[in-house]
Design a protein around this motif. Structure first.
Motif, short mmCIF file in Angstrom:
data_model
loop_
_atom_site.label_atom_id
_atom_site.label_comp_id
_atom_site.label_asym_id
_atom_site.label_seq_id
_atom_site.Cartn_x
_atom_site.Cartn_y
_atom_site.Cartn_z
N GLU A 184 56.04 21.47 25.26
CA GLU A 184 56.77 22.74 25.27
C GLU A 184 58.28 22.55 25.04
O GLU A 184 59.09 23.35 25.51
CB GLU A 184 56.56 23.49 26.59
CG GLU A 184 55.14 23.97 26.80
CD GLU A 184 54.70 24.97 25.74
OE1 GLU A 184 55.38 25.98 25.57
OE2 GLU A 184 53.67 24.71 25.07
N LEU A 185 58.66 21.51 24.33
CA LEU A 185 60.06 21.24 24.04
C LEU A 185 60.22 20.98 22.54
O LEU A 185 59.45 20.22 21.95
CB LEU A 185 60.52 20.01 24.84
CG LEU A 185 62.02 19.73 24.91
CD1 LEU A 185 62.75 20.87 25.63
CD2 LEU A 185 62.27 18.40 25.64
N LEU A 186 61.21 21.63 21.93
CA LEU A 186 61.51 21.39 20.51
C LEU A 186 62.44 20.20 20.42
O LEU A 186 63.57 20.24 20.93
CB LEU A 186 62.14 22.63 19.89
CG LEU A 186 62.42 22.58 18.38
CD1 LEU A 186 61.11 22.46 17.59
CD2 LEU A 186 63.19 23.81 17.93
N LEU A 187 61.96 19.13 19.78
CA LEU A 187 62.71 17.88 19.74
C LEU A 187 63.09 17.49 18.32
O LEU A 187 62.44 17.89 17.34
CB LEU A 187 61.85 16.74 20.31
CG LEU A 187 61.35 16.86 21.75
CD1 LEU A 187 60.39 15.70 22.05
CD2 LEU A 187 62.51 16.85 22.73
N LEU A 188 64.14 16.69 18.23
CA LEU A 188 64.50 16.05 16.98
C LEU A 188 64.06 14.59 17.06
O LEU A 188 64.39 13.88 18.01
CB LEU A 188 66.02 16.12 16.76
CG LEU A 188 66.55 15.44 15.49
CD1 LEU A 188 66.15 16.24 14.25
CD2 LEU A 188 68.08 15.31 15.56
N ASP A 189 63.30 14.16 16.06
CA ASP A 189 62.92 12.76 16.01
C ASP A 189 64.15 11.90 15.73
O ASP A 189 65.10 12.33 15.07
CB ASP A 189 61.86 12.54 14.92
CG ASP A 189 61.28 11.14 14.95
OD1 ASP A 189 61.83 10.27 14.24
OD2 ASP A 189 60.31 10.92 15.68
N GLY A 190 64.12 10.68 16.23
CA GLY A 190 65.26 9.78 16.05
C GLY A 190 65.64 9.57 14.60
O GLY A 190 66.81 9.31 14.27
N MET A 329 75.39 19.05 20.36
CA MET A 329 75.59 17.79 21.06
C MET A 329 74.52 17.54 22.11
O MET A 329 74.22 16.41 22.47
CB MET A 329 76.98 17.77 21.72
CG MET A 329 78.12 17.85 20.73
SD MET A 329 79.72 18.05 21.57
CE MET A 329 80.84 18.12 20.16
N THR A 330 73.93 18.63 22.64
CA THR A 330 72.93 18.49 23.70
C THR A 330 71.50 18.51 23.16
O THR A 330 70.54 18.50 23.93
CB THR A 330 73.09 19.61 24.74
OG1 THR A 330 72.88 20.88 24.09
CG2 THR A 330 74.48 19.58 25.36
N THR A 331 71.34 18.55 21.85
CA THR A 331 70.01 18.57 21.24
C THR A 331 69.16 17.42 21.76
O THR A 331 69.58 16.26 21.70
CB THR A 331 70.13 18.46 19.71
OG1 THR A 331 70.82 19.60 19.21
CG2 THR A 331 68.76 18.38 19.06
N PRO A 332 67.95 17.70 22.29
CA PRO A 332 67.09 16.61 22.76
C PRO A 332 66.52 15.80 21.59
O PRO A 332 66.00 16.36 20.63
CB PRO A 332 65.99 17.34 23.53
CG PRO A 332 65.95 18.72 22.96
CD PRO A 332 67.36 19.03 22.53
N VAL A 333 66.64 14.50 21.69
CA VAL A 333 66.18 13.59 20.64
C VAL A 333 65.13 12.65 21.21
O VAL A 333 65.30 12.10 22.30
CB VAL A 333 67.35 12.77 20.05
CG1 VAL A 333 66.87 11.89 18.91
CG2 VAL A 333 68.47 13.70 19.58
N SER A 334 64.05 12.49 20.46
CA SER A 334 62.97 11.58 20.88
C SER A 334 63.23 10.20 20.28
O SER A 334 63.23 10.03 19.06
CB SER A 334 61.62 12.12 20.40
OG SER A 334 60.58 11.22 20.68
N VAL A 335 63.49 9.23 21.17
CA VAL A 335 63.78 7.85 20.73
C VAL A 335 62.93 6.88 21.53
O VAL A 335 63.09 6.75 22.74
CB VAL A 335 65.29 7.52 20.92
CG1 VAL A 335 65.57 6.11 20.41
CG2 VAL A 335 66.16 8.53 20.20
N ASN A 336 62.01 6.22 20.84
CA ASN A 336 61.14 5.22 21.47
C ASN A 336 60.46 5.75 22.74
O ASN A 336 60.38 5.07 23.77
CB ASN A 336 61.95 3.96 21.82
CG ASN A 336 62.54 3.30 20.60
OD1 ASN A 336 61.91 3.28 19.53
ND2 ASN A 336 63.75 2.76 20.73
N GLY A 337 60.00 6.99 22.66
CA GLY A 337 59.27 7.57 23.80
C GLY A 337 60.15 8.23 24.83
O GLY A 337 59.66 8.92 25.72
N ASP A 338 61.47 8.03 24.75
CA ASP A 338 62.39 8.68 25.69
C ASP A 338 63.03 9.90 25.03
O ASP A 338 63.14 9.99 23.81
CB ASP A 338 63.50 7.71 26.11
CG ASP A 338 62.97 6.53 26.90
OD1 ASP A 338 62.00 6.73 27.67
OD2 ASP A 338 63.51 5.42 26.72
N ILE A 339 63.46 10.85 25.87
CA ILE A 339 64.15 12.04 25.37
C ILE A 339 65.58 12.01 25.88
O ILE A 339 65.83 12.01 27.09
CB ILE A 339 63.44 13.32 25.84
CG1 ILE A 339 62.02 13.38 25.29
CG2 ILE A 339 64.22 14.56 25.40
CD1 ILE A 339 61.20 14.53 25.83
#
Length: 387
Positions: A184-190, A329-339
């Motif tokens: 339920e979160l819109l993420l940006l991939d790394g 600047m606060t956009t959640p980013v998915s990096v190696n399984g972490d947000i």
């Protein structure tokens, strides 16, 4: 089914339900609302409208929905929300917001509830769900009104195209391709960080070049003062500002004698006020203090300056810049399984945060005939800047 030829995105396809929405007077009014307000006095090509932007946002929302593999009903919901997201904008878009209490988001919700738009939407969707998405709630809302949303993508591309300023060119393809829904979160991939950085840079440079261009700010200040006087005299209804278009306000102002008519004639003929003082925010110890100045202290400064140079107080304008916030600047980013927030993994984003006051300044404007007298004043003495 209908096709609309868009200057930025090409042929845009609307289904019968979307045509029904766009053909309402409430959405057709957006054809008569300039996207960038009076910026056409700086960049003559900037005559594009909120309608164009709304259907462009619909197109990008559709592209993102397809990438996220949303079901057909949700896809349709997102497209319709994009069409409607700016329906409550007042004349000359954001320029009028400085003179009224409600935001365009609040007015959009009010308009949908009170007009036929709500009835049409209820044939297919829950109106409350539409209002939640438009107001930016939840992951679907973040697609339309979030940190890296399709609204922002379209207006940067569109404003850049019509002003001829190249800074707004962004990599929409890479941004959309690297966005995903997780828990339920819109993420940006790394992999999309560089495209996000590019978008932030685009907004950073578009501010001084277009949105906060010094002449644009003068024009906007003049119009807001004019609109404020129209509201004071109750010549237009603040609570129904979303029913007026640009021409309604211009016509109303032209018909009034005195200050209101004078300002509108000046705007008609591009006889603009002059900037006689500029205080760069990065030249003072605490730039944030400028935004703590209250209306009372600003009005006192304007009155005192007017008294000292023999001008009418309404002709002196102390203009506080728009706060240079960059929510990306606060956009959640998915990096190696972490947000993690974009600002935590990007040196460039952190640098932009530190540099955001570089182009912002407090300005004072007045008619050219008072410029000589004004040159003798020490304007800082008139400003009550909080410590």
């Amino acid at each position: 089914m209908k096709f609309i030829r868009d200057s930025v995105h090409g042929n845009l396809q609307l289904d019968d339900f979307e045509v029904k929405l766009t053909d309402t007077p409430e959405i057709q009014r957006l054809r008569r609302i300039k996207q960038l307000g009076f910026t056409y006095l700086v960049y003559p090509g900037a005559n594009h409208t909120r309608f164009e932007h709304s259907i462009g946002t619909m197109y990008l929302a559709s592209r993102l929905a397809l990438n996220l593999q949303l079901d057909e009903d949700t896809h349709s919901l997102i497209r319709c929300c994009a069409i409607l997201h700016d329906a409550g904008h007042g004349p000359f878009s954001h320029v009028s917001e400085g003179s009224i209490e409600s935001s365009h988001e609040e007015l959009t919700s009010k308009l949908i509830k009170e007009s036929q738009l709500g009835d049409i939407l209820s044939e297919k969707f829950s109106v409350n769900e539409v209002l939640k998405v438009i107001s930016g709630e939840g992951p679907l809302g973040h697609m339309i009104s979030g940190e890296l949303d399709v609204d922002r993508m379209d207006y940067l591309l569109r404003d850049s195209y019509f002003t001829g300023v190249a800074y707004g060119v962004i990599d929409v393809e890479r941004l959309i391709y690297n966005m995903k829904l997780e828990n339920e979160l819109l993420l940006l991939d790394g992999k999309g960080v560089q495209a996000a950085e590019s978008m932030l840079l685009a907004r950073y440079f578009m501010y001084p070049s277009v949105y906060q261009h010094h002449t644009t700010r003068i024009v906007n200040s003049m119009f807001r003062r004019c609109l404020g006087k129209l509201l004071e005299k109750q010549l237009i209804n603040e609570h129904e500002i979303y029913r007026y278009d640009d021409i309604d306000i211009i016509s109303s102002a032209r018909a009034v004698n005195g200050f209101i008519g004078d300002i509108m004639r000046r705007l008609d003929n591009r006889q603009l006020f002059k900037r006689v003082y500029s205080l760069k925010l990065n030249d003072i110890p605490n730039p944030e203090d400028i935004f703590k100045m209250n209306i009372t202290s600003i009005k006192k400064a304007e009155n005192d300056i007017a008294l000292d140079i023999g001008a009418g107080e309404e002709y002196i304008m102390v203009d506080i810049p728009e706060y240079p916030s960059f929510h990306e600047m606060t956009t959640p980013v998915s990096v190696n399984g972490d947000i993690v927030p974009l600002g935590d993994i990007s040196n460039l984003v952190r640098a932009l945060k530190d540099a955001r006051f570089n182009h912002a300044d407090l300005c004072i404007y007045l008619p050219e005939k008072y410029s000589e007298k004004a040159s003798e004043l020490n304007f800082i003495d008139y400003l009550d800047i909080p410590d």
